[in-house]
Write an enzyme that holds these catalytic residues in place. Sequence first.
Site, PDB file in Angstrom:
ATOM      1  N   ASN A 163      56.231 -21.930  27.889  1.00 28.40           N
ATOM      2  CA  ASN A 163      57.342 -21.380  28.661  1.00 28.40           C
ATOM      3  C   ASN A 163      56.923 -20.022  29.201  1.00 28.40           C
ATOM      4  O   ASN A 163      56.202 -19.283  28.520  1.00 28.40           O
ATOM      5  CB  ASN A 163      58.586 -21.229  27.772  1.00 28.40           C
TER       6      ASN A 163
ATOM      7  N   LYS B  82      79.206 -34.938  43.092  1.00 27.91           N
ATOM      8  CA  LYS B  82      79.141 -33.824  42.152  1.00 27.91           C
ATOM      9  C   LYS B  82      79.013 -32.542  42.949  1.00 27.91           C
ATOM     10  O   LYS B  82      78.186 -32.447  43.859  1.00 27.91           O
ATOM     11  CB  LYS B  82      77.951 -33.957  41.200  1.00 27.91           C
TER      12      LYS B  82
ATOM     13  N   HIS C 125      67.838 -24.389  28.916  1.00 27.90           N
ATOM     14  CA  HIS C 125      68.953 -25.163  28.356  1.00 27.90           C
ATOM     15  C   HIS C 125      68.672 -26.656  28.332  1.00 27.90           C
ATOM     16  O   HIS C 125      68.995 -27.348  27.356  1.00 27.90           O
ATOM     17  CB  HIS C 125      70.219 -24.872  29.172  1.00 27.90           C
ATOM     18  N   GLN C 126      68.055 -27.184  29.403  1.00 29.64           N
ATOM     19  CA  GLN C 126      67.886 -28.629  29.497  1.00 29.64           C
ATOM     20  C   GLN C 126      66.685 -29.157  28.709  1.00 29.64           C
ATOM     21  O   GLN C 126      66.557 -30.371  28.513  1.00 29.64           O
ATOM     22  CB  GLN C 126      67.756 -29.050  30.962  1.00 29.64           C
TER      23      GLN C 126
ATOM     24  N   GLY D 112      61.493 -36.224  39.752  1.00 24.69           N
ATOM     25  CA  GLY D 112      62.925 -36.393  39.507  1.00 24.69           C
ATOM     26  C   GLY D 112      63.743 -35.338  40.227  1.00 24.69           C
ATOM     27  O   GLY D 112      63.918 -34.223  39.731  1.00 24.69           O
TER      28      GLY D 112
ATOM     29  N   THR E 272      62.214 -29.524  40.213  1.00 29.64           N
ATOM     30  CA  THR E 272      62.214 -29.197  41.640  1.00 29.64           C
ATOM     31  C   THR E 272      63.247 -30.037  42.378  1.00 29.64           C
ATOM     32  O   THR E 272      63.081 -31.240  42.540  1.00 29.64           O
ATOM     33  CB  THR E 272      60.811 -29.411  42.237  1.00 29.64           C
ATOM     34  N   ASP E 273      64.311 -29.373  42.826  1.00 31.38           N
ATOM     35  CA  ASP E 273      65.395 -30.063  43.517  1.00 31.38           C
ATOM     36  C   ASP E 273      65.933 -29.267  44.703  1.00 31.38           C
ATOM     37  O   ASP E 273      67.040 -29.488  45.167  1.00 31.38           O
ATOM     38  CB  ASP E 273      66.538 -30.365  42.544  1.00 31.38           C
TER      39      ASP E 273
ATOM     40  N   SER F  87      62.704 -23.673  36.708  1.00 29.75           N
ATOM     41  CA  SER F  87      63.221 -23.328  38.037  1.00 29.75           C
ATOM     42  C   SER F  87      62.151 -22.596  38.840  1.00 29.75           C
ATOM     43  O   SER F  87      62.451 -21.739  39.674  1.00 29.75           O
ATOM     44  CB  SER F  87      64.486 -22.466  37.909  1.00 29.75           C
TER      45      SER F  87
END
Length: 320
Positions: free
Chosen positions: A159, A67, A137-138, A291, A221-222, A199
Amino acid sequence: MLVVAEKEIAGLMTPEAAFEAIEAVFASMARRKAYNFPVVREAIGHEDALYGFKGGFDASALVLGLKAGGYWPNNQKHNLINHQSTVFLFDPDTGRVSAAVGGNLLTALRTAAASAVSIKYLAPKGAKVLGMIGAGHQSAFQMRAAANVHRFEKVIGWNPHPEMLSRLADTAAELGLPFEAVELDRLGAEADVIVSITSSFSPLLMNEHVKGPTHIAAMGTDTKGKQELDPALVARARIFTDEVAQSVSIGECQHAIAAGLIREDQVGELGAVVAGDDPGRGDAEVTIFDGTGVGLQDLAVAQAVVELAKHKGVAQEVEI
């Protein structure tokens, strides 16, 4: 090569199908039948964007690919969502590209499915309250996926921009659940299952916030530097992840590792729980699923979509 356009995905892939594909991938990874390639993830110095590649090979399903895409935080001015991606599949026998699949909705579905798998296997018994941190969005996908695998009685949410909380309220109403906006300390104290999907680059949920048996799916967290959880909270928990190497380098565990609060060998694989090789929650008060998002998850849902698109006749065939 087959092309499955982004506009077709919603009519092909369901949350239930995504969950099934992701659960199977976790088990394949645990059995070492599938592996992820090293992630490339970089700030490109333009539009504050993060861009990268995630790929892998599932030998059991013969799925190979990657991806490409990332996060563009200023996309609202273009009337686009911030996450943009495309999945490319290749024939593992010849190396020829076999499919290009719109990856935006698939990313949201597979990310939500991954947290839902963790909730299925790690949520404390009798969990009633779902806590949502983040209303981007997610978040709606995350809430729906969580509700698909566990019967919650209430949703509470927070939020950083309160005006966005209507997304959580509307999604909870769609699911027939009451919703209440709360501060983070109350969310940590009252929620039995917490999903964080932001984010953020600084901790939001602190160790002292979390009371009693709790499962946390930390999904935001990615990338190096990103952070949603207090490292002391991570150190207190029994930790599981999708890919240990990613968890300790670009995931939530990077900060607890850097602070010397945990060791890499304390981070377990969720796939081992799915495969029945790890007892999972055990007697832990707090569990965390870190994740980070792995390429194999993207490939699994993309392959499923390609098969559905072929069956329904909506895949376009092109030569390159």
